[in-house]
Enzyme design. Structure first.
Site, PDB file in Angstrom:
ATOM      1  N   CYS A 143       0.809  -1.223   0.000  1.00 55.20           N
ATOM      2  CA  CYS A 143       0.000   0.000   0.000  1.00 55.20           C
ATOM      3  C   CYS A 143       0.841   1.270   0.000  1.00 55.20           C
ATOM      4  O   CYS A 143       0.355   2.350  -0.325  1.00 55.20           O
ATOM      5  CB  CYS A 143      -0.927   0.000   1.206  1.00 55.20           C
ATOM      6  SG  CYS A 143      -1.981  -1.446   1.228  1.00 55.20           S
ATOM      7  N   HIS A 190      -3.570   6.785   3.058  1.00 52.36           N
ATOM      8  CA  HIS A 190      -3.948   5.511   2.456  1.00 52.36           C
ATOM      9  C   HIS A 190      -5.348   5.129   2.931  1.00 52.36           C
ATOM     10  O   HIS A 190      -5.637   5.180   4.129  1.00 52.36           O
ATOM     11  CB  HIS A 190      -2.932   4.437   2.866  1.00 52.36           C
ATOM     12  CG  HIS A 190      -3.355   3.076   2.468  1.00 52.36           C
ATOM     13  ND1 HIS A 190      -3.605   2.751   1.159  1.00 52.36           N
ATOM     14  CD2 HIS A 190      -3.608   1.955   3.197  1.00 52.36           C
ATOM     15  CE1 HIS A 190      -3.983   1.487   1.096  1.00 52.36           C
ATOM     16  NE2 HIS A 190      -3.996   0.985   2.317  1.00 52.36           N
ATOM     17  N   ASN A 231     -10.345  -0.369  -0.130  1.00 46.47           N
ATOM     18  CA  ASN A 231      -8.885  -0.261  -0.072  1.00 46.47           C
ATOM     19  C   ASN A 231      -8.319  -0.779  -1.400  1.00 46.47           C
ATOM     20  O   ASN A 231      -8.408  -1.969  -1.690  1.00 46.47           O
ATOM     21  CB  ASN A 231      -8.395  -1.099   1.113  1.00 46.47           C
ATOM     22  CG  ASN A 231      -6.890  -1.056   1.303  1.00 46.47           C
ATOM     23  OD1 ASN A 231      -6.153  -0.639   0.410  1.00 46.47           O
ATOM     24  ND2 ASN A 231      -6.433  -1.508   2.455  1.00 46.47           N
TER      25      ASN A 231
END
Ligand code: UT7
Length: 343
Positions: free
Chosen positions: A115, A256, A286
């Site tokens: 990520c 994020h 996500n």
């Protein structure tokens, strides 16, 4: 001190058409819209078609970014793709993407930092510009997370989605540097908190590994949650102090997009008001390395950032990896003819 700096001259993004809502998920895993919304903030996510690998998502985002930058793909010197869901173990996803956008003068490689990958790629790209080697670098964060999650594991499959975002970063005179400060960190001692156990040289995919679901993403959500808040807040504090900037000068904190509770906690620790913490995870979930460039492009396209304003980007993910970057939005804004694209 380099005589060059780096500046974004165009952004783009792409999400697949297919929408998978929380209610849709209720049909095949034991979950509920209520649990997903309250525990994560996610309402729905996008799912790529069978003929849309990660590179194709990235190529579509890249085309939008090139259009916004008003440059041709042939002018790109380098393509860096951040992804944990590559089209193939090799060639790298950058090469697959290059073919689709016909950027045949570019060198291509991928970065796998989960990520945090997009932030790591952005800083890498900036250094190729600062050292004078290249003029235009395409930085892409792209993921087909639907291809690596276990659709029978409710603790992970409800969280992730597919998408891509891209930025054209270009060489500018040092006084126009836009990436003001950067922080990157890793801790390999916690690699088993978020990972795909099989599919690499340590554990190839075998029928036995597949039987145990080891070729899918595994996550210890609770532990990751605790570590994510501290690492992102800490990385942000460091870049603010490096740049001599305070949190009240931040137009947008772009963290994020994993969980609204994590995002809110990071904002609170930094003293950034909730209305300045950018969130779009309710729409996309996500998307790993794609979350930050997806947010960035949304901010730009909605005219939610003005010349000279500060954006604070931060990420945390498998590895473990984390980072933060302070960006000053360019003078003049990307896409305007005065922008110096040829120095
Ligand atoms: O992108 C990289 C970074 N990733 C992250 O930052 C993710 C960080 N972690 C999180 O966001 C959260 O930990 C999760 C959203 C993954 C989980 O939320 P949580 O509040 O930490 O829940 P939990 O894992 O502690 O589970 C609480 C309960 C459990 O049931 P019991 O043991 O209390 O009976 C789970 O089995 O919720 C249950 N549960 C679910 N229930 C309905 C777990 N997943 C689901 C689900 N639907 N999808």
């Amino acid at each position: 001190m380099s005589s060059y700096g780096a500046a974004p001259i165009g952004t783009g993004s792409y999400v697949p058409e297919k929408v998978l809502t929380n209610t849709d998920l209720e049909e095949f895993v034991e979950t509920s819209d209520e649990w997903i919304r309250t525990r994560t903030g996610i309402h729905e996510r996008r799912i790529a078609a069978d003929d849309e690998p990660t590179s194709t998502l990235g190529a579509k985002a890249a085309e939008h970014a090139l259009h916004a930058a008003d440059i041709d793909a042939s002018q790109l010197d380098l393509i860096i793709v951040a992804t944990l869901s590559p089209d193939t173990p090799f060639p790298n996803t950058g090469c697959h993407l290059q073919r689709q956008i016909q950027a045949m003068n570019a060198a291509c490689f991928s970065i796998e930092a989960a990520c945090s990958g997009f932030l790591f790629a952005l800083e890498t790209a900036a250094n190729f510009l600062r050292n004078g080697m290249y003029k235009h670098v395409l930085v892409v964060g792209a993921e087909k997370m639907s291809s690596v999650v276990n659709w029978q594991d409710r603790s992970t499959c409800v969280l992730f989605g597919d998408g891509a975002g891209a930025v054209v970063l270009s060489r500018v005179p040092a006084e126009h540097e836009c990436l003001l400060a950067s922080e990157m960190g890793s801790n390999g001692h916690h690699s088993d908190l978020l990972y795909i156990p099989a599919g690499g040289s340590a554990q190839p995919v075998t029928p036995e590994a597949m039987e145990k679901g080891l070729h899918y993403l595994h996550m210890n959500g609770r532990e990751i949650f605790k570590l994510a808040v501290g690492a992102m807040a800490d990385a942000c504090s460091k870049v603010l102090s490096q740049a001599g900037t305070s949190s009240d000068q931040i137009r947008w904190l772009i963290p994020h997009q994993a969980n609204t509770r994590i995002l809110a906690s990071v904002g609170k620790r930094l003293g950034v008001p909730p209305e300045s913490v950018f969130m779009n995870l309710h729409k996309y979930g996500n998307t790993s390395a794609a979350t930050i460039p997806l947010c960035l492009d949304e901010v730009v396209r909605n005219n939610q950032v003005d010349e000279g304003e500060h954006l604070l980007l931060t990420a945390f993910g498998g590895g473990l990896t984390w980072g933060a970057q302070l960006l000053r939005w360019p003078h003049p804004a990307p896409g305007t003819p005065q922008n110096d694209k040829t120095n």
